[in-house]
Design an enzyme around this catalytic site. Structure first.
Site, PDB file in Angstrom:
ATOM      1  N   TRP A  27      81.561 103.280  64.098  1.00  0.00           N
ATOM      2  CA  TRP A  27      81.625 102.088  64.956  1.00  0.00           C
ATOM      3  C   TRP A  27      80.279 101.794  65.620  1.00  0.00           C
ATOM      4  O   TRP A  27      80.108 100.750  66.232  1.00  0.00           O
ATOM      5  CB  TRP A  27      82.719 102.239  66.025  1.00  0.00           C
ATOM      6  CG  TRP A  27      82.752 103.571  66.687  1.00  0.00           C
ATOM      7  CD1 TRP A  27      82.053 103.963  67.785  1.00  0.00           C
ATOM      8  CD2 TRP A  27      83.537 104.697  66.283  1.00  0.00           C
ATOM      9  NE1 TRP A  27      82.349 105.259  68.081  1.00  0.00           N
ATOM     10  CE2 TRP A  27      83.253 105.735  67.182  1.00  0.00           C
ATOM     11  CE3 TRP A  27      84.438 104.926  65.235  1.00  0.00           C
ATOM     12  CZ2 TRP A  27      83.863 106.993  67.080  1.00  0.00           C
ATOM     13  CZ3 TRP A  27      85.031 106.169  65.140  1.00  0.00           C
ATOM     14  CH2 TRP A  27      84.751 107.180  66.046  1.00  0.00           C
ATOM     15  N   GLU A  40      87.691 101.733  70.245  1.00  0.00           N
ATOM     16  CA  GLU A  40      88.004 102.156  71.609  1.00  0.00           C
ATOM     17  C   GLU A  40      89.507 102.386  71.788  1.00  0.00           C
ATOM     18  O   GLU A  40      89.911 103.307  72.484  1.00  0.00           O
ATOM     19  CB  GLU A  40      87.505 101.127  72.625  1.00  0.00           C
ATOM     20  CG  GLU A  40      85.991 101.096  72.782  1.00  0.00           C
ATOM     21  CD  GLU A  40      85.415 102.442  73.217  1.00  0.00           C
ATOM     22  OE1 GLU A  40      86.131 103.251  73.842  1.00  0.00           O
ATOM     23  OE2 GLU A  40      84.236 102.693  72.903  1.00  0.00           O
ATOM     24  N   THR A  46      92.740 110.342  71.943  1.00  0.00           N
ATOM     25  CA  THR A  46      92.678 110.941  70.608  1.00  0.00           C
ATOM     26  C   THR A  46      91.247 111.411  70.343  1.00  0.00           C
ATOM     27  O   THR A  46      90.296 110.702  70.663  1.00  0.00           O
ATOM     28  CB  THR A  46      93.092 109.900  69.530  1.00  0.00           C
ATOM     29  OG1 THR A  46      94.339 109.336  69.922  1.00  0.00           O
ATOM     30  CG2 THR A  46      93.248 110.537  68.171  1.00  0.00           C
ATOM     31  N   GLY A  84      99.496 108.768  66.860  1.00  0.00           N
ATOM     32  CA  GLY A  84     100.230 108.901  68.130  1.00  0.00           C
ATOM     33  C   GLY A  84     100.064 107.698  69.044  1.00  0.00           C
ATOM     34  O   GLY A  84      99.293 106.775  68.763  1.00  0.00           O
ATOM     35  N   TYR A 123      88.844 100.001  81.371  1.00  0.00           N
ATOM     36  CA  TYR A 123      87.919 100.789  80.561  1.00  0.00           C
ATOM     37  C   TYR A 123      87.569 100.067  79.254  1.00  0.00           C
ATOM     38  O   TYR A 123      86.394  99.878  78.925  1.00  0.00           O
ATOM     39  CB  TYR A 123      88.521 102.179  80.254  1.00  0.00           C
ATOM     40  CG  TYR A 123      87.773 102.859  79.161  1.00  0.00           C
ATOM     41  CD1 TYR A 123      86.565 103.495  79.435  1.00  0.00           C
ATOM     42  CD2 TYR A 123      88.211 102.813  77.839  1.00  0.00           C
ATOM     43  CE1 TYR A 123      85.820 104.076  78.419  1.00  0.00           C
ATOM     44  CE2 TYR A 123      87.483 103.383  76.824  1.00  0.00           C
ATOM     45  CZ  TYR A 123      86.293 104.012  77.119  1.00  0.00           C
ATOM     46  OH  TYR A 123      85.559 104.568  76.108  1.00  0.00           O
ATOM     47  N   ASP A 141      85.797 106.119  81.876  1.00  0.00           N
ATOM     48  CA  ASP A 141      86.927 106.949  81.462  1.00  0.00           C
ATOM     49  C   ASP A 141      86.762 108.330  82.102  1.00  0.00           C
ATOM     50  O   ASP A 141      85.893 108.529  82.963  1.00  0.00           O
ATOM     51  CB  ASP A 141      87.000 107.033  79.932  1.00  0.00           C
ATOM     52  CG  ASP A 141      85.814 107.777  79.342  1.00  0.00           C
ATOM     53  OD1 ASP A 141      84.876 108.114  80.091  1.00  0.00           O
ATOM     54  OD2 ASP A 141      85.826 108.038  78.124  1.00  0.00           O
ATOM     55  N   CYS A 196      77.893 117.283  79.406  1.00  0.00           N
ATOM     56  CA  CYS A 196      78.506 117.526  80.724  1.00  0.00           C
ATOM     57  C   CYS A 196      80.007 117.748  80.499  1.00  0.00           C
ATOM     58  O   CYS A 196      80.840 116.911  80.823  1.00  0.00           O
ATOM     59  CB  CYS A 196      78.257 116.319  81.634  1.00  0.00           C
ATOM     60  SG  CYS A 196      78.620 116.678  83.353  1.00  0.00           S
ATOM     61  N   CYS A 204      74.043 122.172  81.371  1.00  0.00           N
ATOM     62  CA  CYS A 204      73.010 121.517  82.187  1.00  0.00           C
ATOM     63  C   CYS A 204      71.610 121.688  81.586  1.00  0.00           C
ATOM     64  O   CYS A 204      70.756 120.817  81.742  1.00  0.00           O
ATOM     65  CB  CYS A 204      73.042 122.078  83.609  1.00  0.00           C
ATOM     66  SG  CYS A 204      74.644 121.847  84.405  1.00  0.00           S
ATOM     67  N   CYS A 207      70.699 118.683  79.626  1.00  0.00           N
ATOM     68  CA  CYS A 207      71.055 117.402  80.234  1.00  0.00           C
ATOM     69  C   CYS A 207      69.812 116.652  80.748  1.00  0.00           C
ATOM     70  O   CYS A 207      68.969 117.231  81.435  1.00  0.00           O
ATOM     71  CB  CYS A 207      72.011 117.652  81.398  1.00  0.00           C
ATOM     72  SG  CYS A 207      72.509 116.131  82.231  1.00  0.00           S
ATOM     73  N   CYS A 213      70.553 115.852  89.392  1.00  0.00           N
ATOM     74  CA  CYS A 213      72.009 116.002  89.566  1.00  0.00           C
ATOM     75  C   CYS A 213      72.297 116.833  90.819  1.00  0.00           C
ATOM     76  O   CYS A 213      71.934 118.015  90.894  1.00  0.00           O
ATOM     77  CB  CYS A 213      72.588 116.679  88.328  1.00  0.00           C
ATOM     78  SG  CYS A 213      74.320 117.103  88.515  1.00  0.00           S
TER      79      CYS A 213
HETATM   80 FE1  SF4 Z   1      76.542 117.469  84.216  1.00  0.00          FE
HETATM   81 FE2  SF4 Z   1      74.813 117.517  86.226  1.00  0.00          FE
HETATM   82 FE3  SF4 Z   1      74.888 119.524  84.525  1.00  0.00          FE
HETATM   83 FE4  SF4 Z   1      73.989 117.161  83.726  1.00  0.00          FE
HETATM   84  S1  SF4 Z   1      73.059 118.498  85.237  1.00  0.00           S
HETATM   85  S2  SF4 Z   1      75.400 118.498  82.613  1.00  0.00           S
HETATM   86  S3  SF4 Z   1      75.283 115.778  84.911  1.00  0.00           S
HETATM   87  S4  SF4 Z   1      76.516 118.915  85.905  1.00  0.00           S
END
Ligand code: SF4
Length: 357
Positions: A27, A40, A46, A84, A123, A141, A196, A204, A207, A213
């Site tokens: 998609w 979506e 699912t 489902g 959403y 979501d 996350c 993290c 991330c 964060c």
């Molecule tokens: Fe999640 Fe914060 Fe860790 Fe990133 S740094 S994965 S936003 S908890």
């Protein structure tokens, strides 16, 4: 930095991360509104891996709003068989009719209009509006709620609608438009699905938001999100009857409303009656049983209820009325039997085996 500045500061690292790390999905190749909408809806409740084999087949059979609006209910259920939450499919068809009559067959761009269509909530409206049309609309979501509440170290209960609304409002206030809106919506989702992660295990180290964060900086990533416990599921015990006569099995259509509406099922009775009780109940509805045999147990979990099913094979003296009598092959290819009843295949295979021995 206040919440709004923090969400704004997350935008660029997220977009850059997404450009480098996004997974290839069918998609995403051609995000036209119809394809985004179908994906979506299929992805609600699912897993992606479960959706993949359905998605292309669905689009091949029903490539546009017109074909979806005109499809027969039986064909639609068959295309959805095994995914489902069948009301999603019925709402797709209903919404296709609404899109046709109200918008000339083109999905509207604005989330307020999309929300008026069957089966489209906040959403999905945000996802279609931003991903397909580049509107500055977030799609919040469970994944996005988790990432945002960790980023902001927000202790509000994510099970509450007002938390979802306030997160959506906060994101909308700093949302870009155009291509960035499309990518940003997918980036929030992707980060929640791949980095996350839920259940106290965020990665993290991978991330793009690790430096800003709040939850991570406080060493408390695993304390978020805050979520009040769900109500326990109701347990329902059922005895599913595999009525057979020669090579044919009895199936019937479920009601057009309620759980698994419009799909095909095997007859059943509530609870686990004894063999004698079962024979009496079958006789009362005109089914004459030659023999009964237990053929296993299965369970199926829905959102609010869990079915615990005992399967009983009943060899009948004749094909009683009130059912469709079909071979296992005809059932498999021509009728939408939901996965809750998928265990019938094992029973049928076991019966075939014992007939050979
Ligand atoms: Fe999640 Fe914060 Fe860790 Fe990133 S740094 S994965 S936003 S908890």
């Amino acid at each position: 930095m206040n919440d709004s500045d923090l969400l704004k500061a997350a935008t660029l690292p997220l977009l850059n991360w997404y450009a480098e790390n996004k997974r290839e999905m069918p998609w995403r190749l051609n995000p036209d509104p119809y394809r985004v909408w179908i994906s979506e809806i299929m992805l609600q409740q699912t897993r992606i891996e479960a959706v993949l084999p359905y998605y292309e087949r669905f689009l091949r059979e029903l490539p546009d709003v017109v074909s979806l609006a005109q499809v027969s209910d039986d064909k639609l259920m068959k295309l959805w068989e095994g995914l489902g939450y069948y009301s999603r499919a019925r709402n797709l068809k209903k919404a296709a009719g609404q899109i046709f009559s109200r918008y000339g067959g083109k999905l509207p761009e604005r989330a307020e209009e999309l929300r008026t269509l069957a089966g489209i909530g906040d959403y999905t409206a945000g996802a279609i509006s931003s991903i397909a049309y580049g509107q500055p609309e977030p799609a919040v979501d469970g994944n996005v709620l988790r990432v945002v509440t960790r980023l902001l170290a927000c202790g509000d209960d994510i099970a509450k609608e007002k938390t979802k609304k306030s997160v959506a409002d906060a994101l909308r206030a700093v949302y870009p438009s155009g291509k960035d809106a499309s990518a940003l919506t997918q980036a929030w989702m992707e980060l929640g699905e791949t980095v996350c992660l839920p259940n106290g295990a965020p990665k993290c180290f991978a991330c793009p938001l690790v430096g800003i964060c709040r939850a991570r900086l406080a060493g408390r990533a695993e304390d978020y999100p805050v979520k009040s416990p769900k109500k326990q599921r109701r347990i329902e015990e059922k005895t599913i009857l595999l009525l057979s006569c020669g090579e044919r099995f009895a199936i019937r259509k479920r009601e057009e409303r309620g759980l698994l509406a419009g799909t095909w099922e095997f007859p059943s009775v509530d609870g686990y009656p004894t063999e004698k009780e079962l024979c009496d109940r079958l006789n009362a509805v005109g089914v004459e049983a030659q023999s009964l045999a237990h053929c296993g147990e299965s369970a199926h979990i829905f959102t609010h209820v869990e079915w615990r099913m005992r399967w009983v094979s009943v060899v009948c003296l004749q094909k009683s009325e009130g059912f469709l009598w079909k071979t296992a092959e005809e059932i498999a290819h021509g009728y939408a039997v939901p996965s809750a009843f998928r265990y019938y295949k094992r029973c049928v295979a076991a019966l075939a085996q014992s007939a050979k021995n």
